[in-house]
Scaffold this motif. Structure first.
Motif, PDB file in Angstrom:
ATOM      1  N   SER A 131      48.206  29.577  39.621  1.00 11.96           N
ATOM      2  CA  SER A 131      48.726  30.942  39.089  1.00 11.96           C
ATOM      3  C   SER A 131      48.367  31.137  37.435  1.00 11.96           C
ATOM      4  CB  SER A 131      50.061  31.087  39.294  1.00 11.96           C
ATOM      5  OG  SER A 131      50.206  31.400  40.533  1.00 11.96           O
ATOM      6  N   LYS A 166      44.921  31.032  34.559  1.00 12.97           N
ATOM      7  CA  LYS A 166      43.544  30.825  34.345  1.00 12.97           C
ATOM      8  C   LYS A 166      43.677  29.580  33.388  1.00 12.97           C
ATOM      9  CE  LYS A 166      42.041  34.996  33.414  1.00 12.97           C
ATOM     10  NZ  LYS A 166      40.942  36.011  33.226  1.00 12.97           N
ATOM     11  N   HIS A 200      40.143  35.692  47.014  1.00 12.48           N
ATOM     12  CA  HIS A 200      38.779  36.200  46.419  1.00 12.48           C
ATOM     13  C   HIS A 200      37.907  35.198  46.896  1.00 12.48           C
ATOM     14  CE1 HIS A 200      36.327  35.283  43.230  1.00 12.48           C
ATOM     15  NE2 HIS A 200      35.925  36.536  43.096  1.00 12.48           N
ATOM     16  N   HIS A 201      37.990  33.873  46.936  1.00 12.29           N
ATOM     17  CA  HIS A 201      36.773  32.888  47.354  1.00 12.29           C
ATOM     18  C   HIS A 201      36.303  33.283  48.611  1.00 12.29           C
ATOM     19  CE1 HIS A 201      35.013  29.417  46.583  1.00 12.29           C
ATOM     20  NE2 HIS A 201      35.377  28.683  47.776  1.00 12.29           N
ATOM     21  N   ARG A 246      49.549  35.397  43.024  1.00  9.01           N
ATOM     22  CA  ARG A 246      48.320  35.390  42.387  1.00  9.01           C
ATOM     23  C   ARG A 246      47.514  34.260  43.063  1.00  9.01           C
ATOM     24  NH1 ARG A 246      49.061  35.003  35.912  1.00  9.01           N
ATOM     25  NH2 ARG A 246      47.014  34.570  36.021  1.00  9.01           N
ATOM     26  N   LYS A 247      48.306  33.182  43.754  1.00 11.74           N
ATOM     27  CA  LYS A 247      47.464  32.152  44.415  1.00 11.74           C
ATOM     28  C   LYS A 247      46.834  32.821  45.566  1.00 11.74           C
ATOM     29  CE  LYS A 247      50.680  28.716  43.083  1.00 11.74           C
ATOM     30  NZ  LYS A 247      51.835  27.720  43.622  1.00 11.74           N
ATOM     31  N   PRO A 265      53.776  35.650  40.439  1.00 15.00           N
ATOM     32  CA  PRO A 265      53.050  34.423  40.254  1.00 15.00           C
ATOM     33  C   PRO A 265      52.638  33.830  41.594  1.00 15.00           C
ATOM     34  CG  PRO A 265      55.217  34.197  39.377  1.00 15.00           C
ATOM     35  CD  PRO A 265      55.290  35.551  39.803  1.00 15.00           C
ATOM     36  N   ILE A 266      53.178  33.840  42.604  1.00 16.64           N
ATOM     37  CA  ILE A 266      52.980  33.089  43.806  1.00 16.64           C
ATOM     38  C   ILE A 266      51.854  33.869  44.327  1.00 16.64           C
ATOM     39  CG2 ILE A 266      53.774  32.511  45.953  1.00 16.64           C
ATOM     40  CD1 ILE A 266      56.475  31.799  44.686  1.00 16.64           C
ATOM     41  N   HIS A 312      46.653  41.761  33.564  1.00 20.66           N
ATOM     42  CA  HIS A 312      45.943  41.079  32.058  1.00 20.66           C
ATOM     43  C   HIS A 312      44.981  39.917  32.551  1.00 20.66           C
ATOM     44  CE1 HIS A 312      48.980  38.170  32.572  1.00 20.66           C
ATOM     45  NE2 HIS A 312      49.657  39.236  32.768  1.00 20.66           N
ATOM     46  N   SER A 313      45.257  39.304  33.569  1.00 18.62           N
ATOM     47  CA  SER A 313      44.549  37.988  33.660  1.00 18.62           C
ATOM     48  C   SER A 313      43.712  38.203  35.089  1.00 18.62           C
ATOM     49  CB  SER A 313      45.794  37.014  33.906  1.00 18.62           C
ATOM     50  OG  SER A 313      44.908  35.626  34.012  1.00 18.62           O
ATOM     51  N   LEU A 314      44.257  38.881  35.835  1.00 19.11           N
ATOM     52  CA  LEU A 314      43.168  38.870  37.322  1.00 19.11           C
ATOM     53  C   LEU A 314      41.952  39.832  37.447  1.00 19.11           C
ATOM     54  CD1 LEU A 314      46.257  38.887  39.710  1.00 19.11           C
ATOM     55  CD2 LEU A 314      44.877  37.114  39.524  1.00 19.11           C
ATOM     56  N   TRP A 315      41.816  40.454  36.305  1.00 19.20           N
ATOM     57  CA  TRP A 315      40.594  41.263  36.177  1.00 19.20           C
ATOM     58  C   TRP A 315      39.297  40.683  36.755  1.00 19.20           C
ATOM     59  CZ3 TRP A 315      36.968  39.923  32.844  1.00 19.20           C
ATOM     60  CH2 TRP A 315      37.334  39.191  31.656  1.00 19.20           C
ATOM     61  N   GLN A 316      39.254  39.376  36.172  1.00 22.59           N
ATOM     62  CA  GLN A 316      37.881  38.722  36.626  1.00 22.59           C
ATOM     63  C   GLN A 316      37.789  38.696  38.080  1.00 22.59           C
ATOM     64  OE1 GLN A 316      38.623  35.161  34.334  1.00 22.59           O
ATOM     65  NE2 GLN A 316      36.522  35.079  33.767  1.00 22.59           N
ATOM     66  N   ASP A 325      44.378  33.847  28.583  1.00 20.55           N
ATOM     67  CA  ASP A 325      44.601  35.266  29.052  1.00 20.55           C
ATOM     68  C   ASP A 325      45.478  35.559  30.054  1.00 20.55           C
ATOM     69  OD1 ASP A 325      43.241  37.716  29.059  1.00 20.55           O
ATOM     70  OD2 ASP A 325      41.875  37.108  30.739  1.00 20.55           O
ATOM     71  N   ASN A 339      43.729  34.697  44.523  1.00 19.81           N
ATOM     72  CA  ASN A 339      42.568  33.831  44.104  1.00 19.81           C
ATOM     73  C   ASN A 339      41.909  33.044  45.079  1.00 19.81           C
ATOM     74  OD1 ASN A 339      42.067  33.760  41.185  1.00 19.81           O
ATOM     75  ND2 ASN A 339      44.270  33.422  40.994  1.00 19.81           N
ATOM     76  N   GLU A 340      42.650  32.576  46.184  1.00 27.75           N
ATOM     77  CA  GLU A 340      42.164  32.057  47.244  1.00 27.75           C
ATOM     78  C   GLU A 340      41.363  32.970  48.293  1.00 27.75           C
ATOM     79  OE1 GLU A 340      45.712  29.180  48.518  1.00 27.75           O
ATOM     80  OE2 GLU A 340      43.900  28.537  49.132  1.00 27.75           O
ATOM     81  N   TYR A 379      46.143  25.522  43.354  1.00 24.56           N
ATOM     82  CA  TYR A 379      46.015  26.791  42.557  1.00 24.56           C
ATOM     83  C   TYR A 379      47.282  26.868  41.799  1.00 24.56           C
ATOM     84  CZ  TYR A 379      42.193  28.516  45.205  1.00 24.56           C
ATOM     85  OH  TYR A 379      40.715  28.573  45.591  1.00 24.56           O
TER      86      TYR A 379
END
Lengths: 620, 345
Positions: free
Chosen positions: B10, B12, A73-74, A66-67, A63-64, A393-397, B38, A70-71, B8
């Motif tokens: 973690s 959506k 990605h930006h 994931r940040k 989970p960490i 399941h969630s990061l696909w975007q 999701d 996401n960051e 952030y």
């Protein structure tokens, strides 16, 4: 087959005990492993009922991290837009700042993971790559950057300093000299001088000696890349200072203090003395940078590998280098591909190599290299990373944007992966649909709409199903659903979902059956509003256009019955009445109640008669 | 951007909502809730940006939202509302019997109304365990959002571009009025009601257009404005200063709309060219009405509407926003929540 670079790691599958055979299949994002039998005959008892999924990129599930994904990605998306806007000369500072942004995310995440952030290998490697490849500092400033690099990743000195300074008498603290020497080793001479003052104060007798050391330290020249001084001038100045240090050593100026003597030897660049400080240096690359600082401050990038190699051998002596050591050495040798390759093996995620490679590719550092499979290295790594994201399941975007920036295979990958996204709610379906529509993936758009339409149909939501098939422009499916609507009408006598059917608009033209449904409903509306002429006209045109399903003809004619008697529309009917019987004949073949047909015939005959009479009257 | 704090988280974010504060005090909201979607485990989380409990920081507007508590939630969170009386989070999400996703919820204490993909409207009472009423087949397609117009009147928007008014006092299963953009069947995703003038609603749909409607006046929206390049997920009038409107969208932007009632010329702010079309053929009814909303007499030719981007450039969908006082919170698919404590209203 190519040789493998390292022995592949062994993954133990729990519950797969001895003597069991395993079968495998490629699954989403990894390998699916199951217990099987070697030969069909061997089947004795029931085997293990489990299927094990072996994933290769386990970091995705933290989970960490994931940040981090996401960051970054930006930043990644931002980096892709830099490409063409600027002339290449102005790009470098931008790339350096992008690289710094990446590093600050790594640092933040590592801190949250409670690693010692500055020491983490990924940060260390990235930073070195930034200095050597992206910033590509020339001789002179190169050493300054390397010093910064070492200082950043060897931050335990500051902790020790705090400890020393907080004690009652810092100068007598057991770590005092360690701190001073560490400062000198890192070239932080200003701080070293401040610490030395404390010692000088409690040793008034040795004041002159300390003063001499202070002068030496303060006089050491550092190259100033923004100044007017040329590298040669600096070199002359530095040599001059170096001779002064040597002189002090020869004069035995510091003979009475073992520590100052050591410091002086370090300043003179004495290798044996440096190697004695192994504990304080702790790594061979620190040793390298210190050695360069006091021996070759004007080192050129191309000479680095020679010093790096010798420092590594001198420092490690007999012990074997760790993976990190080889990666850094490869970096010092400017062998970018080796760095990327080793990182791919050593780090257990694709994030690092994918982003680093992408950045280096933007700096035009990877041009010459093409893989004998797939596209180029950058695209290969990005595809691997993004495919990993897609299994989440969630990061696909996030992965979608990465695929977008892989010119050769990105689109194909996206097409294959996007079909596997499970569509739990309409909201999610809409998001996936938007992704597909923006990229003209009509095949996927159709399949998503079809899935949603089928689901709606299964739940008996005809209206929704029709909406989805209209969106997909799926004529066949729209026909099917229109058929269902008409069946419902036949059995119930009323229409459901009027709000939808009444507002079909141009969408009605998608399929004949749908047009018929819409128009037939319009007929009912007109009839209900007692606008018989228009209703009759519409009904007629429906009959003439032959878009009505044959099974529906009886219903249509039955609907026509009352209209046949309408005075206002007699004329109209007459024109075409004689056509209707022809159209009825095929119906007769089918199994329909005879009375109904008889009734129709009667009505039609009456209508014909009345029309003839009326026509005669008018003409007369 | 000034005053914007990003965090952030973690997950959506599908919904963000402030906890209401009493109108009489000039207090700024401090607590908000977020819902995720999701994920393998979805959560409703409560966050605090206030200083209570947390040692006060130097900043005027305390920085990072702090997690207060979170709750596991089966299935995606699609809508959240607060009960203004008990200020608790009750049944934010309800699955009707056949497990069709519920897409919207609205409450007017103690009544709660939910709508879903199954085209049903269901009403509950917060203090009752059972369902008060079900309107089956309220819509042939998915109902995407719902709002109260009056105590007994609700308005729903659906995926074929219709607005339906329902009088909950009437028994039948048909709406009292249906509005739609003639010819268009563009799905509508959100609806926001003017806080003071209950006949004014704003809707946003798949094409990113913002429509302002006067529900008393028939079938055409009062104005149509090109707002976003993709689905508009939420539209909100500012609860106390309704000249301001906020929209967020799949295209990753959050827009602040401002219409000024004074007749002063103003210039478009921000780096946005908004092309506007107005179909305001009809003059507002009742010319002697003292207050005509700025949204309805909005004459586009005078350019009295200003739009401003509220977020730094970002690429992933902004799924939800909520604004209260000077505070705005929004959540994105990029797993970030943005809190802006200095909204210029």
């Amino acid at each position: 087959m190519e040789e493998v670079d390292v022995e592949p790691a062994v993954t133990n599958i729990p519950a797969a005990g001895q003597g069991k055979h395993l079968g495998f299949a490629w699954g989403p994002g990894g390998i699916l492993v199951y217990e099987t039998h070697h030969q069909p005959k061997e089947a004795k008892g029931p085997g293990s009922p489990y299927i094990h999924e072996v994933r290769k990129d386990e970091d995705i599930y933290s989970p960490i991290l994931r940040k981090l994904f996401n960051e970054s990605h930006h930043i990644f998306v931002g980096l892709q837009t830099i490409r063409d806007e600027l002339p290449s000369k102005n790009k470098k500072p931008q790339f350096v700042s992008v690289s710094k942004n990446y590093r600050s995310i790594i640092r933040a995440c590592m801190e949250e993971l409670h690693f010692c952030a500055s020491d983490h290998p990924s940060n260390l490697i990235w930073n070195l790559c930034e200095v050597l490849f992206i910033d590509a500092a020339p001789a002179g400033s190169l050493l300054l950057h390397l010093l910064d690099w070492v200082r950043l990743h060897k931050a335990d000195v500051d902790e020790k300093t705090r400890e020393v300074l907080q004690s009652e008498s810092p100068a007598e603290h057991h770590n005092y000299w360690d701190v001073v020497v560490s400062y000198v080793l890192q070239g932080r001479l200003e701080e070293a001088r401040q610490m030395l003052v404390k010692q000088a104060n409690i040793q008034p007798a040795a004041r002159n000696m300390y003063k001499l050391m202070d002068t030496l330290l303060s006089k050491m020249p550092f190259y100033n890349p923004s100044g007017t001084q040329t590298l040669t001038e600096f070199d002359v100045k530095w040599r001059h200072w170096h001779e002064e240090v040597d002189r002090c050593l020869q004069d035995n100026s510091f003979a009475s203090s073992q520590h100052l003597e050591t410091i002086c030897k370090i300043l003179a660049g004495d290798e044996d003395t440096l190697l004695e400080q192994k504990d304080l240096l702790s790594t061979w690359y620190h040793f390298l940078v210190t050695r360069l600082l006091y021996c070759h401050p004007t080192v050129k990038p191309t000479e680095l590998h020679y010093y790096a190699q010798s420092c590594l051998t001198m420092f490690l002596e007999t012990s074997a280098p760790e993976p990190l050591d080889s990666i850094l050495l490869a970096a010092f040798e400017f062998d970018i591909h080796q760095v990327i390759k080793d990182c791919s093996i050593a780090l257990n995620n694709w994030w690092f190599v994918a982003h680093l490679t992408d950045l280096l590719d933007h700096c035009n550092l990877l041009q010459s290299h093409n893989l004998h499979f797939g596209s180029n290295l950058r695209e290969f790594l990005l595809l691997e990373y993004a495919s990993g994201l897609f299994t989440h399941h969630s990061l696909w975007q996030l992965a979608v944007d990465y695929f977008d920036h892989c010119p050769e295979f990105g689109h194909v990958y996206l097409e294959l992966q996007i079909e596997r996204v499970s569509l739990d709610t309409e909201r999610k379906a809409l998001k996936v649909l938007r992704i597909c529509e923006q990229r003209q993936m009509s095949e996927q758009v159709r399949s998503i709409c079809k899935i949603m339409a089928m689901r709606a149909l299964k739940n008996n939501r005809l209206g929704s199903a029709l909406s989805w098939s209209i969106r997909a422009k799926d004529a066949a499916f729209a026909t099917l659903i229109s058929e269902r609507f008409l069946q419902d009408y036949c059995s119930k006598g009323t229409f459901s979902d009027l709000d939808l059917i009444d507002n079909l608009g141009p969408a009605m033209l998608l399929s004949d059956r749908l047009t018929f449904l819409g128009k037939y409903r319009e007929f009912h509306k007109l009839y209900g509003e007692k606008r018989f002429t228009e209703a009759a006209k519409l009904l007629l045109s429906l009959m003439m256009a032959k878009i009505a399903p044959r099974s529906f003809w009886m219903t249509l004619l039955t609907d026509a019955l009352p209209l046949l008697e309408q005075k206002e529309v007699l004329q109209l009917w007459y024109i075409v009445t004689h056509q209707i019987p022809q159209n009825i004949f095929p119906i007769q073949d089918e199994d329909i109640e005879v009375t109904k047909v008889e009734l129709l015939r009667l009505a039609l005959a009456r209508n014909l008669a009345m029309a003839i009479v009326k026509e005669g009257t008018v003409e007369a | 951007m000034d005053g914007v704090v990003a965090k952030y988280v973690s997950q959506k974010i599908s919904k963000t909502r402030w906890r209401p504060v009493s109108h009489t005090t000039l207090q700024q909201p401090e607590i908000f809730a977020t819902g995720s979607w999701d994920n393998e485990d979805n959560k409703i989380s409560i966050w605090s940006i206030g200083s209570n409990g947390v040692p006060a920081m130097e900043d005027e507007f305390e920085g990072d939202p702090q997690l207060v508590c979170e709750l596991r939630h089966d299935g995606d969170v699609l809508d959240l509302q607060t009960l203004s009386v008990s200020q608790s989070w009750a049944r934010a999400h309800h699955y009707p019997s056949d497990n069709a996703p519920c897409t919207g919820v609205v409450c007017n204490s103690p009544e709660i109304v939910t709508v879903g993909e199954d085209g049903r409207i269901i009403t509950f009472r917060a203090d009752h365990e059972t369902v008060t009423r079900i309107i089956d087949n309220a819509d042939s397609s998915t109902i995407h959002a719902v709002t109260y117009l009056k105590t007994s009147e609700i308005l729903t928007v659906n995926s074929i571009g219709q607005l339906k008014l329902w009088d909950l006092r009437q028994q039948g299963n048909s709406p009292s009025q249906i509005l739609s953009l003639s010819g268009d069947r563009v799905p509508l995703h959100c609806v926001g009601r003017h806080p003071n003038q209950q006949h004014i609603v704003a809707t946003g749909g798949q094409d990113g257009m913002l429509c302002v409607w006067d529900v008393r006046q028939g079938n055409t929206p009062f104005s149509l404005m090109e707002a976003h390049s993709a689905e508009m997920w939420e539209v909100h009038f500012h609860p106390t200063n309704p000249d301001h409107l906020f929209t967020c969208s799949e295209d990753g932007s959050l827009l602040h709309w401002e219409t000024s009632s004074q007749d002063t010329p103003s210039f478009l702010q921000g780096g946005r060219n908004n092309s506007m079309m107005s179909r305001s053929a009809m003059a507002p009814a009742g010319g002697n009405q003292s207050i005509i909303s700025a949204w309805l007499n909005g004459d586009s030719s005078k350019g009295r509407l200003e739009t401003t981007h509220m977020l730094p450039s970002q690429t992933l969908s902004v799924n939800s926003l909520d604004v209260l006082g000077q505070c705005l919170v929004c959540g994105t698919d990029g797993e970030a929540i943005f809190v802006n404590g200095q909204v210029p209203v």
